[in-house]
Structure formats: C-alpha cells, structure tokens
Design a protein around this motif. Sequence first.
Motif, PDB file in Angstrom:
ATOM      1  N   ALA A  90      -2.496  14.031  -2.079  1.00 19.43           N
ATOM      2  CA  ALA A  90      -1.185  14.436  -1.567  1.00 19.43           C
ATOM      3  C   ALA A  90      -0.458  13.256  -0.948  1.00 19.43           C
ATOM      4  CB  ALA A  90      -1.347  15.567  -0.557  1.00 19.43           C
ATOM      5  N   MET A  91      -1.183  12.433  -0.200  1.00 14.03           N
ATOM      6  CA  MET A  91      -0.554  11.274   0.424  1.00 14.03           C
ATOM      7  C   MET A  91      -0.172  10.217  -0.614  1.00 14.03           C
ATOM      8  SD  MET A  91      -0.122  11.801   3.682  1.00 14.03           S
ATOM      9  CE  MET A  91       0.505  13.357   2.988  1.00 14.03           C
ATOM     10  N   ALA A  92      -0.986  10.069  -1.651  1.00 15.35           N
ATOM     11  CA  ALA A  92      -0.639   9.140  -2.719  1.00 15.35           C
ATOM     12  C   ALA A  92       0.616   9.623  -3.445  1.00 15.35           C
ATOM     13  CB  ALA A  92      -1.808   9.009  -3.696  1.00 15.35           C
ATOM     14  N   PHE A  93       0.697  10.931  -3.658  1.00 13.86           N
ATOM     15  CA  PHE A  93       1.885  11.518  -4.283  1.00 13.86           C
ATOM     16  C   PHE A  93       3.121  11.257  -3.421  1.00 13.86           C
ATOM     17  CE2 PHE A  93       4.867  15.049  -4.668  1.00 13.86           C
ATOM     18  CZ  PHE A  93       5.086  15.105  -6.034  1.00 13.86           C
ATOM     19  N   ALA A  94       2.971  11.396  -2.111  1.00 15.54           N
ATOM     20  CA  ALA A  94       4.097  11.178  -1.187  1.00 15.54           C
ATOM     21  C   ALA A  94       4.631   9.757  -1.320  1.00 15.54           C
ATOM     22  CB  ALA A  94       3.654  11.456   0.243  1.00 15.54           C
ATOM     23  N   ASP A  95       3.732   8.780  -1.367  1.00 10.94           N
ATOM     24  CA  ASP A  95       4.161   7.385  -1.493  1.00 10.94           C
ATOM     25  C   ASP A  95       4.886   7.153  -2.815  1.00 10.94           C
ATOM     26  OD1 ASP A  95       3.029   6.853   0.962  1.00 10.94           O
ATOM     27  OD2 ASP A  95       1.152   6.081   0.126  1.00 10.94           O
ATOM     28  N   ASP A  96       4.329   7.712  -3.901  1.00  7.72           N
ATOM     29  CA  ASP A  96       4.933   7.529  -5.220  1.00  7.72           C
ATOM     30  C   ASP A  96       6.296   8.216  -5.291  1.00  7.72           C
ATOM     31  OD1 ASP A  96       4.763   6.865  -8.173  1.00  7.72           O
ATOM     32  OD2 ASP A  96       4.895   9.056  -8.279  1.00  7.72           O
ATOM     33  N   LEU A  97       6.381   9.427  -4.739  1.00  8.69           N
ATOM     34  CA  LEU A  97       7.640  10.159  -4.745  1.00  8.69           C
ATOM     35  C   LEU A  97       8.725   9.404  -3.986  1.00  8.69           C
ATOM     36  CD1 LEU A  97       9.541  12.594  -4.985  1.00  8.69           C
ATOM     37  CD2 LEU A  97       8.298  13.670  -3.100  1.00  8.69           C
ATOM     38  N   ALA A  98       8.382   8.920  -2.813  1.00 11.41           N
ATOM     39  CA  ALA A  98       9.354   8.193  -2.002  1.00 11.41           C
ATOM     40  C   ALA A  98       9.895   6.980  -2.753  1.00 11.41           C
ATOM     41  CB  ALA A  98       8.721   7.767  -0.691  1.00 11.41           C
ATOM     42  N   GLN A  99       9.011   6.271  -3.426  1.00 18.88           N
ATOM     43  CA  GLN A  99       9.436   5.078  -4.155  1.00 18.88           C
ATOM     44  C   GLN A  99      10.331   5.441  -5.338  1.00 18.88           C
ATOM     45  OE1 GLN A  99       6.232   2.779  -5.822  1.00 18.88           O
ATOM     46  NE2 GLN A  99       7.518   0.987  -6.171  1.00 18.88           N
ATOM     47  N   ARG A 100       9.933   6.456  -6.108  1.00 19.46           N
ATOM     48  CA  ARG A 100      10.701   6.827  -7.298  1.00 19.46           C
ATOM     49  C   ARG A 100      12.062   7.421  -6.951  1.00 19.46           C
ATOM     50  NH1 ARG A 100       9.117  10.814  -9.506  1.00 19.46           N
ATOM     51  NH2 ARG A 100       7.234  11.454  -8.366  1.00 19.46           N
ATOM     52  N   ARG A 101      12.135   8.182  -5.886  1.00 22.69           N
ATOM     53  CA  ARG A 101      13.362   8.880  -5.533  1.00 22.69           C
ATOM     54  C   ARG A 101      14.215   8.123  -4.514  1.00 22.69           C
ATOM     55  NH1 ARG A 101      15.356  13.997  -7.604  1.00 22.69           N
ATOM     56  NH2 ARG A 101      13.681  14.855  -8.870  1.00 22.69           N
ATOM     57  N   GLY A 102      13.712   7.013  -4.010  1.00 18.18           N
ATOM     58  CA  GLY A 102      14.462   6.271  -3.015  1.00 18.18           C
ATOM     59  C   GLY A 102      14.551   7.002  -1.690  1.00 18.18           C
ATOM     60  N   LEU A 103      13.480   7.731  -1.340  1.00 15.31           N
ATOM     61  CA  LEU A 103      13.436   8.483  -0.086  1.00 15.31           C
ATOM     62  C   LEU A 103      12.662   7.700   0.962  1.00 15.31           C
ATOM     63  CD1 LEU A 103      12.612  12.034  -1.537  1.00 15.31           C
ATOM     64  CD2 LEU A 103      14.857  11.053  -1.028  1.00 15.31           C
ATOM     65  N   ASP A 104      12.867   8.057   2.200  1.00 10.25           N
ATOM     66  CA  ASP A 104      12.144   7.411   3.290  1.00 10.25           C
ATOM     67  C   ASP A 104      10.667   7.780   3.214  1.00 10.25           C
ATOM     68  OD1 ASP A 104      11.126   7.879   6.380  1.00 10.25           O
ATOM     69  OD2 ASP A 104      12.296   6.046   6.098  1.00 10.25           O
ATOM     70  N   THR A 105       9.806   6.770   3.078  1.00  9.65           N
ATOM     71  CA  THR A 105       8.379   7.030   2.886  1.00  9.65           C
ATOM     72  C   THR A 105       7.769   7.767   4.069  1.00  9.65           C
ATOM     73  OG1 THR A 105       8.172   5.048   1.499  1.00  9.65           O
ATOM     74  CG2 THR A 105       6.139   5.952   2.445  1.00  9.65           C
ATOM     75  N   GLY A 106       8.110   7.366   5.266  1.00  8.39           N
ATOM     76  CA  GLY A 106       7.558   8.024   6.450  1.00  8.39           C
ATOM     77  C   GLY A 106       7.934   9.489   6.507  1.00  8.39           C
ATOM     78  N   TRP A 107       9.180   9.786   6.133  1.00  8.22           N
ATOM     79  CA  TRP A 107       9.640  11.175   6.170  1.00  8.22           C
ATOM     80  C   TRP A 107       8.893  12.017   5.144  1.00  8.22           C
ATOM     81  CZ3 TRP A 107      12.013  14.581   2.765  1.00  8.22           C
ATOM     82  CH2 TRP A 107      12.578  15.722   3.341  1.00  8.22           C
ATOM     83  N   VAL A 108       8.746  11.489   3.933  1.00  8.16           N
ATOM     84  CA  VAL A 108       8.055  12.243   2.882  1.00  8.16           C
ATOM     85  C   VAL A 108       6.598  12.477   3.273  1.00  8.16           C
ATOM     86  CG1 VAL A 108       7.313  12.245   0.472  1.00  8.16           C
ATOM     87  CG2 VAL A 108       9.591  11.391   1.075  1.00  8.16           C
ATOM     88  N   ARG A 109       5.921  11.438   3.790  1.00 11.27           N
ATOM     89  CA  ARG A 109       4.524  11.606   4.199  1.00 11.27           C
ATOM     90  C   ARG A 109       4.404  12.624   5.331  1.00 11.27           C
ATOM     91  NH1 ARG A 109       0.703   7.761   2.579  1.00 11.27           N
ATOM     92  NH2 ARG A 109      -0.489   8.147   4.490  1.00 11.27           N
ATOM     93  N   GLU A 110       5.356  12.608   6.240  1.00 13.96           N
ATOM     94  CA  GLU A 110       5.309  13.565   7.346  1.00 13.96           C
ATOM     95  C   GLU A 110       5.458  14.996   6.847  1.00 13.96           C
ATOM     96  OE1 GLU A 110       7.848  14.892  11.321  1.00 13.96           O
ATOM     97  OE2 GLU A 110       8.483  13.170  10.136  1.00 13.96           O
ATOM     98  N   GLN A 111       6.411  15.241   5.931  1.00 12.31           N
ATOM     99  CA  GLN A 111       6.644  16.606   5.455  1.00 12.31           C
ATOM    100  C   GLN A 111       5.443  17.137   4.682  1.00 12.31           C
ATOM    101  OE1 GLN A 111       9.176  17.876   6.954  1.00 12.31           O
ATOM    102  NE2 GLN A 111       9.659  15.778   7.603  1.00 12.31           N
ATOM    103  N   ILE A 112       4.921  16.330   3.766  1.00 17.61           N
ATOM    104  CA  ILE A 112       3.747  16.784   3.002  1.00 17.61           C
ATOM    105  C   ILE A 112       2.541  16.896   3.918  1.00 17.61           C
ATOM    106  CG2 ILE A 112       2.152  16.166   1.154  1.00 17.61           C
ATOM    107  CD1 ILE A 112       4.492  15.033  -0.392  1.00 17.61           C
ATOM    108  N   GLY A 113       2.413  15.967   4.852  1.00 20.03           N
ATOM    109  CA  GLY A 113       1.274  15.987   5.764  1.00 20.03           C
ATOM    110  C   GLY A 113       1.262  17.195   6.680  1.00 20.03           C
ATOM    111  N   ARG A 114       2.435  17.708   7.049  1.00 18.56           N
ATOM    112  CA  ARG A 114       2.530  18.882   7.916  1.00 18.56           C
ATOM    113  C   ARG A 114       2.237  20.178   7.180  1.00 18.56           C
ATOM    114  NH1 ARG A 114       8.368  18.878  10.173  1.00 18.56           N
ATOM    115  NH2 ARG A 114       7.740  20.996  10.794  1.00 18.56           N
TER     116      ARG A 114
END
Length: 357
Positions: free
Chosen positions: A48-72
């Motif tokens: 899940a965390m690896a997916f978050a990093d990849d998603l943030a990079q591909r979509r141009g989203l804030d990595t910390g925000w994406v990891r926080e949302q999936i992590g919660r």
Amino acid sequence: MKRRSIPLALLAASLPPAWATAPSGHPKTRPAARKAAPERFYRDHPAAMAFADDLAQRRGLDTGWVREQIGRARRLDAAIRGVTPPPAGVPKNWAAYRARFIEPVRLAAGQRFWLDNRATLARAEAEFGVPASLIVGVIGVETLYGRHTGTHKVMDAITTLAFDFPAVHPRAAARTAFFRDELEQLLSLCQRGGIDPHSLLGSFAGAMGWPQFMPSSWVKYAIDFDGDGRIDLFDSPADVIGSVANYFKTFGWQSAMPTHYPVRFDPARLDLDTLLAPDILPSFSVENFLANGAVVDGEALQHPGKLALIELQNAGAPSSYVAGTDNFYVVTRYNWSSYYAMAVIELGEAVKAALQR
C-alpha cells in the motif's frame, strides 16, 4: 439544457458536504458486544505504501498527503465479506431476489419519486433516449431513492479491496486492479477538491450517492443536470437522474429497443448448451436463435440486432428465461448480473404501471 463538460478539478470542488453525511433511518438493535479485533491500518502494509509513492509521482500529488490518506485507512472486513463468493453449490433464486425489490415499500417510494421528478425524468428521457422507468428502477434498487446510500468509510472500503481482495474470488487479480484504479481516482479527486477522503461514506465496495457511483464513474458519467454549476449525487435528484441516463447512453443504450422479449422452447430442436454458452452477451441472430430451439413471437421476430438467452435460476424450481437484447446487456454494465438487470427493469415497469392505474 446544454450539458457542460466539467474539468476534474471543478468536479471535485463541486462535491457537496453531504458526501460526509450518513443516511437517516431507524437505529438497529446491536448484537451483544464482542471483543473487537485489533484494527489494521494500511500504513503498515508495504504494498500500500509503495502504491502511494507511485501514485503520487504519476499524478503529481503530494507524496506525504497520499501516504497519510492511505496509511489512515483501516482494513474493512465487511468489504471482504461482501465480495467473497458464496460457497460452491449454493443455488441462485430469482424469485427470492426479485421479491427483495418488487415489494410495497419500494413501489410506493418509486411512485413518489416519479411524481416529484416527473418533468426531470421526461427531460432525461428526451435527451438521452433512456426510459424514465429504467432510471427509476436503478435508483430504487440501488438505494431505495436515497434512503440507503451506505455507512461505510469509502476510503477504508476501497483501500481494503485494493490490497486485500479475497484470493478465493475467481477474478481476484482483475478486481484488485480495478479497486487500485478506484483508489487512485478517489485520491486525485479529493486532493484537487480539498476534500477529506475519510469523510466520505458509501457502500462496502466504496460506491456513493443515490446512484451508487464508484469514483471513476463520478468522473466519467456524472453530470450537472439541474444547471446549478456543480454535480451533487447526494442531494440533487436532477443530477442523479441525468447522471444515470448519461451512464446508460454512454454504454450504448439504443432508444426504442426493448430490453428483452418473452421466450419459450421447441423441445425437438432445443440446444440449450449452445444458447447459454455466450451467457448474457447477445450473440445470436433471430434466425440462429430459432434454429437452436428458442421460440419468440411478434415484434421479436423483427428484432434488428442479436439476442442472448438469459437464464434466471429459481433454486430447485425450473429456471425462468428471457431473450435479452443489446439494451439488456447495457443494463448489466451498471451491475454485471442478469438478476440485477431484471430487478431494475421490472421495478421500473411496476412503478410505471402503478402510476397508470
């Protein structure tokens, strides 16, 4: 009304606060308290965390925000139970399934909905060619006209099915990919709109609003049909009606074509295995349909497209059958089930018939 094409960012910003509102209703009696299982958060899930990093990079989203949302997100066991196939050998029962939806409460609610929204339903039918009865049937089966839109956290549901989809499911790999795409759509939508993903409530599979749209369907098919500049599938019946009609039109609904015809069989020519092999996909010309022992009458003999033999099992009783058209197949694109499609069609027709009495 001319429909507007709403950019993704504007669509996200227009989603109403009602996304975070649970449906009203009578409280249910809770069973005796049991010791709760420890909560499992996806911050501890490497994939899940690896997916978050990849998603943030591909979509141009804030990595910390994406990891926080999936992590919660918490593992939602109800989601896993909801998509787990029943044990082998459990018979399907169309009569019992139908009775869940073609019943007095839903029929009365459907009549009220139709009367309250008669002009909007007529406008949607005129613009998209989709019968008002079908739109009414879908909304009634999905959420009883907005009464039951779901109480599960959408973020928990979609994340669970993206990373813990039950392996026993025959299409587990494809469904896992589907829910990971839905998670990507949801997070992209929410960050651009400044929405807390954990505030959104829906079904155990993450579907939302009166029509139970998944996040990708919000992006692709939801429209502003009341002209107020935003899309609201929780509190705007007009947007719900227009969006359902747009969904079917996009999937190829053909105006004036029936969804199905009555069918019977000629025992001397019947090749049931051949007729059922394509399942719900229309594959037979009328001539081939008849050659394999199916019998149709009247306007069905002049049907311009192809037909499918739709079997609806009745547990230990004989199965029910109809000849499905391309429009029947379109209805199954909303939910890939012939039982669902027939329930939607018959509920809408029953509501229409009740109004005409």
